[in-house]
Design a protein around this motif. Structure first.
Motif, PDB file in Angstrom:
ATOM      1  N   PHE A  95       0.853  -1.189   0.000  1.00 31.27           N
ATOM      2  CA  PHE A  95       0.000   0.000   0.000  1.00 31.27           C
ATOM      3  C   PHE A  95       0.891   1.242   0.000  1.00 31.27           C
ATOM      4  O   PHE A  95       1.624   1.477   0.967  1.00 31.27           O
ATOM      5  N   LEU A 131       1.192   3.883   3.004  1.00 26.91           N
ATOM      6  CA  LEU A 131       1.561   3.432   4.333  1.00 26.91           C
ATOM      7  C   LEU A 131       3.043   3.062   4.364  1.00 26.91           C
ATOM      8  O   LEU A 131       3.582   2.588   3.369  1.00 26.91           O
ATOM      9  N   LEU A 158      -1.151  -3.435   9.680  1.00 25.67           N
ATOM     10  CA  LEU A 158      -2.573  -3.186   9.396  1.00 25.67           C
ATOM     11  C   LEU A 158      -3.487  -4.394   9.640  1.00 25.67           C
ATOM     12  O   LEU A 158      -4.405  -4.332  10.469  1.00 25.67           O
ATOM     13  N   ALA A 159      -3.224  -5.480   8.917  1.00 25.91           N
ATOM     14  CA  ALA A 159      -4.152  -6.618   9.006  1.00 25.91           C
ATOM     15  C   ALA A 159      -4.143  -7.304  10.379  1.00 25.91           C
ATOM     16  O   ALA A 159      -5.219  -7.602  10.912  1.00 25.91           O
ATOM     17  N   LYS A 188      -6.220  -4.879  12.582  1.00 25.43           N
ATOM     18  CA  LYS A 188      -7.620  -4.658  12.206  1.00 25.43           C
ATOM     19  C   LYS A 188      -8.400  -5.948  12.032  1.00 25.43           C
ATOM     20  O   LYS A 188      -9.585  -5.994  12.325  1.00 25.43           O
ATOM     21  N   VAL A 189      -7.766  -6.988  11.495  1.00 23.85           N
ATOM     22  CA  VAL A 189      -8.499  -8.215  11.208  1.00 23.85           C
ATOM     23  C   VAL A 189      -8.384  -9.202  12.367  1.00 23.85           C
ATOM     24  O   VAL A 189      -9.376  -9.726  12.839  1.00 23.85           O
ATOM     25  N   LYS A 210      -7.227  -8.462  15.340  1.00 27.28           N
ATOM     26  CA  LYS A 210      -7.391  -7.757  16.620  1.00 27.28           C
ATOM     27  C   LYS A 210      -6.310  -8.150  17.627  1.00 27.28           C
ATOM     28  O   LYS A 210      -6.593  -8.322  18.816  1.00 27.28           O
ATOM     29  N   ARG A 235       4.538  -9.113   5.138  1.00 25.35           N
ATOM     30  CA  ARG A 235       3.151  -8.684   5.391  1.00 25.35           C
ATOM     31  C   ARG A 235       2.196  -9.870   5.395  1.00 25.35           C
ATOM     32  O   ARG A 235       1.293  -9.954   6.233  1.00 25.35           O
ATOM     33  N   SER A 236       2.406 -10.802   4.468  1.00 20.02           N
ATOM     34  CA  SER A 236       1.556 -11.995   4.439  1.00 20.02           C
ATOM     35  C   SER A 236       1.802 -12.869   5.658  1.00 20.02           C
ATOM     36  O   SER A 236       0.864 -13.389   6.259  1.00 20.02           O
ATOM     37  N   MET A 264       0.055 -12.437   9.186  1.00 18.76           N
ATOM     38  CA  MET A 264      -1.262 -12.996   9.514  1.00 18.76           C
ATOM     39  C   MET A 264      -1.144 -14.447   9.949  1.00 18.76           C
ATOM     40  O   MET A 264      -2.148 -15.124  10.134  1.00 18.76           O
ATOM     41  N   HIS A 287      -3.912  -3.473  -5.482  1.00 18.78           N
ATOM     42  CA  HIS A 287      -3.987  -3.006  -4.102  1.00 18.78           C
ATOM     43  C   HIS A 287      -5.224  -3.560  -3.405  1.00 18.78           C
ATOM     44  O   HIS A 287      -5.190  -3.927  -2.244  1.00 18.78           O
ATOM     45  N   LEU A 321      -5.587 -10.115   2.668  1.00 19.92           N
ATOM     46  CA  LEU A 321      -5.199 -10.031   4.075  1.00 19.92           C
ATOM     47  C   LEU A 321      -6.409 -10.182   4.994  1.00 19.92           C
ATOM     48  O   LEU A 321      -6.280 -10.162   6.202  1.00 19.92           O
ATOM     49  N   GLY A 322      -7.575 -10.305   4.392  1.00 15.53           N
ATOM     50  CA  GLY A 322      -8.774 -10.543   5.185  1.00 15.53           C
ATOM     51  C   GLY A 322      -9.506  -9.277   5.603  1.00 15.53           C
ATOM     52  O   GLY A 322     -10.423  -9.330   6.411  1.00 15.53           O
ATOM     53  N   LEU A 323      -9.112  -8.123   5.064  1.00 17.07           N
ATOM     54  CA  LEU A 323      -9.803  -6.875   5.409  1.00 17.07           C
ATOM     55  C   LEU A 323     -11.218  -6.898   4.830  1.00 17.07           C
ATOM     56  O   LEU A 323     -11.413  -7.276   3.677  1.00 17.07           O
ATOM     57  N   SER A 324     -12.188  -6.495   5.637  1.00 18.00           N
ATOM     58  CA  SER A 324     -13.567  -6.473   5.159  1.00 18.00           C
ATOM     59  C   SER A 324     -13.764  -5.318   4.186  1.00 18.00           C
ATOM     60  O   SER A 324     -12.902  -4.464   4.041  1.00 18.00           O
ATOM     61  N   GLN A 362     -13.398  -2.006   5.857  1.00 21.80           N
ATOM     62  CA  GLN A 362     -11.994  -1.768   6.219  1.00 21.80           C
ATOM     63  C   GLN A 362     -11.153  -1.416   5.001  1.00 21.80           C
ATOM     64  O   GLN A 362     -10.290  -0.552   5.065  1.00 21.80           O
ATOM     65  N   HIS A 386      -9.264   2.111   5.034  1.00 24.12           N
ATOM     66  CA  HIS A 386      -7.818   2.144   5.219  1.00 24.12           C
ATOM     67  C   HIS A 386      -7.024   2.205   3.919  1.00 24.12           C
ATOM     68  O   HIS A 386      -5.897   2.677   3.905  1.00 24.12           O
ATOM     69  N   ILE A 387      -7.585   1.693   2.842  1.00 25.21           N
ATOM     70  CA  ILE A 387      -6.813   1.608   1.597  1.00 25.21           C
ATOM     71  C   ILE A 387      -7.403   2.490   0.500  1.00 25.21           C
ATOM     72  O   ILE A 387      -6.762   3.417   0.006  1.00 25.21           O
ATOM     73  N   LEU A 413      -6.101   6.449  -0.667  1.00 21.37           N
ATOM     74  CA  LEU A 413      -5.414   6.482  -1.960  1.00 21.37           C
ATOM     75  C   LEU A 413      -6.183   7.326  -2.966  1.00 21.37           C
ATOM     76  O   LEU A 413      -5.612   8.131  -3.708  1.00 21.37           O
ATOM     77  N   TYR A 418       4.350  10.216  -1.513  1.00 14.23           N
ATOM     78  CA  TYR A 418       4.012   9.704  -0.187  1.00 14.23           C
ATOM     79  C   TYR A 418       5.169   9.868   0.789  1.00 14.23           C
ATOM     80  O   TYR A 418       4.985  10.232   1.925  1.00 14.23           O
TER      81      TYR A 418
END
Lengths: 242, 223
Positions: A89, A92, A100-101, A104-105, A107, A149-150, A153, B120, B127-130, B133, B137-138, B142, B217
């Protein structure tokens, strides 16, 4: 651990995957090879639910992920994927990309996440870049951050979609070494790659895919040195020539 | 013989007009940003019912001249639905500007959201972000960076559009000028002065957006 049963995938009328049956055991390293457009990426995207299958079933640890009403976000968080184009991303920092994950995911507590991030970056050898932005990294560094990053998790399986295709030879080596380290730790992996030497070295099994079908599969030595099918042989020769 | 004294002698009056212009622009920018973001996101998410409503609203608001909105809301809509209460020039202009501009803002927001690379989004999904989310966040951060230039130019247009409120009698900058030269018949200096004031405001905004646009950035952290 992962089982694909008669999986087919169509985009409208175009068949991308045809009747795929694969069984991946825990700790297995599968290398997926084949010409571009043969369905390798789609294969990976089906396993972590980034794309739906048209027919067939996919099981992860006996849970059918292709069933209706399955929490796909949870499945995705258990299956790590590393992309050809890294896909960090850009807004970031390295630290934020990785935190992040888990925060947020999953917790997870913030402190644990910080510790884990440092540990993972150390492991892939880019700890010094922790507060940099993705556009300040080389391709090899970016890809190793993407791997970290992967891993953050704590996935059960890692999928690699041509992780070194966008890199020059030196950086390719860095990334391949990182993947080899993971292999030694017993991580279950599916790697789509054009690096035949690498595939030969780490894979337990090689699957050759063409036009959405599994043409041949077996141990690396068999596929690379004694392929049964003419089309497999032609492909391997064409790749090795380059 | 020039008449710059007209400007100087009426500076207080003109500045009162400018204040109204700025207040109107500020509220209309905030309002259209909020309404436009909401409409843009509903269209981006393709929410079944809301998406259709948003799309119709956007097409409607973009196909009618702003001046008609202003006049209609002031002399038609408000007196019809709220009889007895005296319509406020400021309120009518504000509503008209928000209705008109939010349609354009919605399209900018939708375009910005759609411009985010699939890679992206796939990474965020993997990553499992809903969905929420991912948006929070993304995608939104952006997209916002990319939408800045288009949004700023839309708001520059809005600032100039506030001058149309003079047609119903709101004494903003343009109308204040008119009132002066209707009395003195010296249009030249007053108009030059008003044009200059609009230019300064809009040009500064445009420079600001250039600065934000070219910030990569990595450089943002040192801001």
């Amino acid at each position: 651990m992962i089982r694909l049963e008669n999986v087919s995938k169509y985009y409208k009328n175009l068949c991308v995957l045809k009747d795929i049956n694969v069984n991946i055991e825990k700790g297995n390293i599968i290398s997926l090879i084949g010409p571009s457009g043969c369905g390798k990426s789609t294969f990976l995207k089906c396993i972590n639910g980034l794309t739906s299958v048209t027919e067939g079933k996919i099981y992860i640890d006996d849970l059918e992920i292709t069933a209706k009403g399955v929490d796909l976000n949870k499945i995705r968080s258990e299956v790590g994927i590393v992309f050809q184009q890294f896909n960090l991303f850009p807004h970031l920092t390295v630290r934020e990309n990785i935190n992040l994950a888990p925060v947020k995911v999953k917790k997870m507590p913030k402190n644990d996440v910080e510790m884990q991030t440092m540990y993972l970056l150390e492991k892939v050898g880019v700890l010094d870049k922790i507060d940099k932005y993705p556009d300040q990294l080389s391709g090899g560094q970016a890809q190793r951050v993407a791997i970290a990053r992967s891993l953050a998790m704590q996935p059960k399986i890692m999928l690699f979609d041509e992780p070194t295709s966008a890199l020059d030879p030196q950086m390719t080596l860095e990334v391949l070494d990182t993947i080899k380290d993971l292999a030694k730790e017993g991580m279950t992996m599916v790697v789509v790659t054009h690096e035949m030497g690498f595939a030969k070295e780490i894979a337990d099994k090689v699957i050759f895919l063409s036009r959405g079908k599994i043409i041949e599969e077996g141990e690396p030595s068999k596929i690379f040195d004694n392929p049964e099918k003419k089309i497999t042989e032609d492909f391997i020769n064409s790749v090795l020539k380059h | 013989m020039t008449h710059w004294a007209d400007v100087i002698n009426n500076l207080g009056f003109l500045m009162k007009g400018l204040l109204i212009t700025l207040e109107l622009a500020f509220i209309a920018i905030l309002g259209s940003l909020m309404l436009g973001t909401f409409l843009g996101i509903t269209r981006y998410l393709r929410l079944p019912f809301f998406s259709l409503i948003s799309a119709s609203y956007i097409e409607f608001a973009r196909s009618i001249p702003l001046i008609l909105f202003i006049v209609f809301i002031h002399f038609g809509f408000l007196p019809y639905f709220f009889p007895g209460t005296e319509s406020s020039f400021f309120l009518s202009s504000c509503i008209a500007l928000i209705i008109f501009t939010s349609a354009y803002v919605a399209e900018i927001i939708r375009g910005g959201l759609n411009s985010i690379e699939k890679g992206h989004i796939d990474a965020a999904r993997s990553l499992g972000l809903s969905r929420i989310q991912r948006l929070k966040h993304i995608i939104l951060p952006l997209a916002f960076q990319r939408m800045m230039p288009a949004l700023v130019s839309q708001f520059i247009a809005l600032i100039k559009d506030t001058s149309l409120a003079s047609t119903i009698g709101l004494i903003e900058l343009t109308r204040a000028g008119e009132i002066i030269y209707e009395r003195t018949y010296h249009e030249f200096e007053i108009l030059i002065f008003i044009a200059f004031v609009y230019f300064i405001i809009c040009f500064s905004l445009s420079r600001l957006s250039k600065v934000l646009e070219t910030k990569p950035y990595a450089k943002l952290q040192s801001m």
